[in-house]
Write an enzyme that holds these catalytic residues in place. Structure first.
Site, PDB file in Angstrom:
ATOM      1  N   THR A 296       1.061  -1.032   0.034  1.00 55.23           N
ATOM      2  CA  THR A 296       0.086  -0.111   0.028  1.00 55.23           C
ATOM      3  C   THR A 296       0.930   1.441  -0.288  1.00 55.23           C
ATOM      4  O   THR A 296       1.952   1.204   0.362  1.00 55.23           O
ATOM      5  CB  THR A 296      -1.043   0.234   1.119  1.00 55.23           C
ATOM      6  OG1 THR A 296      -2.027   1.239   1.248  1.00 55.23           O
ATOM      7  CG2 THR A 296      -0.255   0.180   2.243  1.00 55.23           C
TER       8      THR A 296
ATOM      9  N   ASP B 262     -11.012   2.984   3.037  1.00 51.19           N
ATOM     10  CA  ASP B 262     -10.678   1.591   3.273  1.00 51.19           C
ATOM     11  C   ASP B 262     -12.023   0.756   3.888  1.00 51.19           C
ATOM     12  O   ASP B 262     -12.255  -0.417   3.532  1.00 51.19           O
ATOM     13  CB  ASP B 262      -9.715   1.184   4.429  1.00 51.19           C
ATOM     14  CG  ASP B 262      -8.574   1.479   3.962  1.00 51.19           C
ATOM     15  OD1 ASP B 262      -8.162   1.658   2.768  1.00 51.19           O
ATOM     16  OD2 ASP B 262      -7.601   1.737   4.587  1.00 51.19           O
TER      17      ASP B 262
ATOM     18  N   GLU C  41      -6.274  -2.685 -50.159  1.00 50.92           N
ATOM     19  CA  GLU C  41      -5.486  -3.567 -49.012  1.00 50.92           C
ATOM     20  C   GLU C  41      -5.287  -5.025 -49.728  1.00 50.92           C
ATOM     21  O   GLU C  41      -4.901  -5.856 -49.110  1.00 50.92           O
ATOM     22  CB  GLU C  41      -6.196  -3.674 -47.864  1.00 50.92           C
ATOM     23  CG  GLU C  41      -6.424  -2.118 -47.157  1.00 50.92           C
ATOM     24  CD  GLU C  41      -6.769  -2.228 -45.769  1.00 50.92           C
ATOM     25  OE1 GLU C  41      -7.353  -3.675 -45.484  1.00 50.92           O
ATOM     26  OE2 GLU C  41      -6.943  -1.516 -45.085  1.00 50.92           O
TER      27      GLU C  41
ATOM     28  N   HIS D 115       0.120  -1.607   7.357  1.00 50.20           N
ATOM     29  CA  HIS D 115      -0.272  -2.842   6.643  1.00 50.20           C
ATOM     30  C   HIS D 115       0.813  -3.529   6.200  1.00 50.20           C
ATOM     31  O   HIS D 115       0.729  -4.809   6.452  1.00 50.20           O
ATOM     32  CB  HIS D 115      -0.719  -2.224   5.212  1.00 50.20           C
ATOM     33  CG  HIS D 115      -2.305  -1.761   4.991  1.00 50.20           C
ATOM     34  ND1 HIS D 115      -3.184  -2.733   5.029  1.00 50.20           N
ATOM     35  CD2 HIS D 115      -2.704  -0.751   5.095  1.00 50.20           C
ATOM     36  CE1 HIS D 115      -4.375  -2.100   4.956  1.00 50.20           C
ATOM     37  NE2 HIS D 115      -4.109  -0.755   4.773  1.00 50.20           N
TER      38      HIS D 115
ATOM     39  N   GLN E 213      -1.418   3.919   7.114  1.00 49.83           N
ATOM     40  CA  GLN E 213      -1.238   2.954   6.091  1.00 49.83           C
ATOM     41  C   GLN E 213       0.084   2.267   6.251  1.00 49.83           C
ATOM     42  O   GLN E 213       0.352   1.036   5.605  1.00 49.83           O
ATOM     43  CB  GLN E 213      -1.023   4.024   5.027  1.00 49.83           C
ATOM     44  CG  GLN E 213      -2.366   4.546   4.365  1.00 49.83           C
ATOM     45  CD  GLN E 213      -3.512   3.396   4.203  1.00 49.83           C
ATOM     46  OE1 GLN E 213      -3.170   2.467   3.362  1.00 49.83           O
ATOM     47  NE2 GLN E 213      -4.411   3.453   5.261  1.00 49.83           N
TER      48      GLN E 213
ATOM     49  N   GLU F 112      -1.167   5.199  -5.020  1.00 52.42           N
ATOM     50  CA  GLU F 112      -2.444   4.510  -4.692  1.00 52.42           C
ATOM     51  C   GLU F 112      -3.374   5.273  -3.818  1.00 52.42           C
ATOM     52  O   GLU F 112      -4.586   5.774  -4.488  1.00 52.42           O
ATOM     53  CB  GLU F 112      -2.115   3.217  -3.805  1.00 52.42           C
ATOM     54  CG  GLU F 112      -3.489   2.601  -3.660  1.00 52.42           C
ATOM     55  CD  GLU F 112      -3.144   1.569  -2.648  1.00 52.42           C
ATOM     56  OE1 GLU F 112      -3.785   0.370  -2.555  1.00 52.42           O
ATOM     57  OE2 GLU F 112      -1.997   1.493  -1.792  1.00 52.42           O
ATOM     58  N   HIS F 113      -3.101   6.115  -2.835  1.00 54.20           N
ATOM     59  CA  HIS F 113      -4.046   6.722  -2.072  1.00 54.20           C
ATOM     60  C   HIS F 113      -3.283   8.374  -2.041  1.00 54.20           C
ATOM     61  O   HIS F 113      -2.165   8.383  -1.725  1.00 54.20           O
ATOM     62  CB  HIS F 113      -4.065   6.498  -0.489  1.00 54.20           C
ATOM     63  CG  HIS F 113      -4.436   4.907  -0.757  1.00 54.20           C
ATOM     64  ND1 HIS F 113      -3.697   4.041  -0.250  1.00 54.20           N
ATOM     65  CD2 HIS F 113      -5.823   4.454  -0.575  1.00 54.20           C
ATOM     66  CE1 HIS F 113      -4.531   2.982   0.005  1.00 54.20           C
ATOM     67  NE2 HIS F 113      -5.652   3.153  -0.530  1.00 54.20           N
TER      68      HIS F 113
ATOM     69  N   HIS G  12     -13.035  -9.462 -49.322  1.00 52.24           N
ATOM     70  CA  HIS G  12     -13.809  -8.552 -48.531  1.00 52.24           C
ATOM     71  C   HIS G  12     -14.835  -7.820 -49.641  1.00 52.24           C
ATOM     72  O   HIS G  12     -16.030  -7.650 -49.087  1.00 52.24           O
ATOM     73  CB  HIS G  12     -12.892  -7.517 -47.698  1.00 52.24           C
ATOM     74  CG  HIS G  12     -11.985  -7.995 -46.830  1.00 52.24           C
ATOM     75  ND1 HIS G  12     -11.168  -9.011 -46.883  1.00 52.24           N
ATOM     76  CD2 HIS G  12     -12.138  -7.651 -45.519  1.00 52.24           C
ATOM     77  CE1 HIS G  12     -10.496  -9.365 -45.633  1.00 52.24           C
ATOM     78  NE2 HIS G  12     -11.475  -8.792 -44.882  1.00 52.24           N
TER      79      HIS G  12
END
Length: 434
Positions: free
Chosen positions: A240, A365, A419, A265, A262, A331-332, A424
């Site tokens: 984290t 969270d 092409e 964690h 944090q 992340e945060h 096609h």
């Protein structure tokens, strides 16, 4: 926490990233191991999972596929305040997730020519919930609810067996699964669980999934890379991260509390403060040291805060703080700024942005209604967090009538000839010849 003074320097984004390096060595070391574990599960199935449970979780002889009775027991034993909190979180995350499902849209290209854009859910999802240093019933909610909102029909859940629970998954995780109606649950952990979801385990009745989601350690993240292309994955979420941008008027005590929260964690967690206020930086350093010493997981917090991935960064001004944050892509991201609401628009690269000092990451969270499964390691520059869209596939449905096809008949034939793909064009002409 160390202090890095970047004031008075002209720095590129690469220079800023080099100033606070992320903890990447452990991830690199995990890649080969995770790939071997995944391959072992692919080849040997349940036998490999049981050996891994004995090696990593100290569990033998457990029920890998969790019986319904275990789930019911867990729900019956959950404490009422915890159940109430989980139920409220489910309501909030469901409301937040509902906004992530686009409505079908039809575009009229011309008379008789239309394209329907619709978003189809995948059929089957495997949700992984870690069970190492902490217990994460909140992650059950964050993964299962968006999948349900997206319309996923089958959701399987895995979490490591716990030695102190007699080989069962932690009961709070099982209770959260029960509240959400998830009945297909497996007591398996780490990279092996990701491999089992990707390849299936016939002896357990575990069919392969279409998408694997959920947080985990470096081995889980590396296992997701190993199965990429076999199944879809949400992201390779690593340790984290929190980055706080603050001005001179910010409250040092609140910033320190959020940095410590944090760091709790994991030893590899990143906690970074960026500020142009040297006085605030000094106050935060003092508060962090005080709080880290007395918190329950002080040893883990201390390791994270003293690592090279954590720092207090001094910058010249708001512009430099913004540039640093956008380069780092945390992340945060917390904005402890007097004008946080107005300033937020300039911070473009973050998994989630928490605006103002009354909106801490801890809220996200659990109870904000946003999702806490977010990109780490700078992936926020190009990748979103988990949401209902993770489990949806945009699909175009094209419908032309004969008149509409005739309008573009010559153009398609001309492009096909250019092409050197004449068949096609012939497929178009076949509709206008007897």
């Amino acid at each position: 926490m160390r202090t890095i003074d970047l004031r008075g320097r002209e720095l590129s984004p690469a220079d800023m990233l080099a100033a606070v390096p992320r903890a990447t060595q452990a991830r690199a070391e995990a890649l080969d191991t995770a790939a071997r574990i995944v391959e072992d599960v692919r080849v040997r199935g349940e036998a490999a999972l049981r050996e891994q449970a004995e090696q990593f979780d100290r569990v033998t002889g457990h029920e890998v596929r969790v019986p319904a009775a275990h789930i019911a027991d867990a729900l019956a034993s959950i404490e009422p305040p915890v159940r109430a909190a989980l139920e409220e979180a489910i309501v909030r995350v469901r409301r937040g997730s509902e906004a992530q499902v686009p409505a079908p849209q039809t575009t009229e290209i011309g008379p008789g020519a239309r394209i329907l854009q619709r978003w189809q859910p995948v059929h089957r999802v495997g949700v992984y919930i870690p069970g190492g240093k902490a217990v994460y019933p909140s992650s059950v909610i964050m993964n299962v609810v968006p999948a349900q909102v997206a319309g996923v029909e089958q959701i399987a859940l895995a979490s490591p067996p716990q030695a102190d629970q007699g080989g069962r998954i932690h009961p709070t995780i099982l209770a959260a699964a029960a509240l959400l109606g998830v009945t297909e649950v497996y007591a398996m952990g780490g990279a092996g669980a990701i491999g089992a979801f990707a390849h299936g385990v016939p002896s357990l009745g575990l069919d392969p999934v279409d998408v694997v989601s959920g947080p985990g350690n470096n081995y889980v993240a590396s296992a997701k890379r190993a199965v990429a292309g076999v199944v879809g994955t949400d992201s390779e979420a690593g340790a984290t991260e929190i980055l706080v941008v603050a001005d001179a008027d910010a409250d040092a005590r609140l910033i320190a509390a959020d940095l410590v929260s944090q760091a709790e964690h994991d030893e590899q967690a990143s906690a970074v403060l960026v500020t142009d206020a040297a006085g605030l930086a000094d106050q935060v350093a003092v508060e962090v040291e005080r709080m880290a010493a007395v918190t329950r997981h002080s040893e883990r917090v201390g390791a994270a805060l003293s690592g090279p991935q954590s720092a207090i960064v001094l910058v010249d001004d708001r512009a430099m703080a913004t540039a640093f944050s956008n380069a780092y892509a945390p992340e945060h991201l917390e904005l402890h700024l007097a004008d946080a609401a107005d300033a937020a628009a300039a911070f473009t690269s973050a998994g989630a942005v928490f605006v103002g000092d009354q909106t801490p990451v801890s809220l996200g969270d659990y109870m904000a209604g946003s999702n806490h499964v977010l990109p780490t390691g700078g992936q926020a520059r190009y990748a979103p967090g988990l949401g209902s869209y993770t489990f949806l596939r945009p699909q175009q449905v094209i419908s032309y009538d004969r008149a509409a096809l005739s309008v573009v008949r010559a153009g398609v034939v001309a492009l096909a000839e250019t092409e050197v793909l004449p068949a096609h064009g012939e497929a178009i002409e076949a509709r206008f010849t007897a």
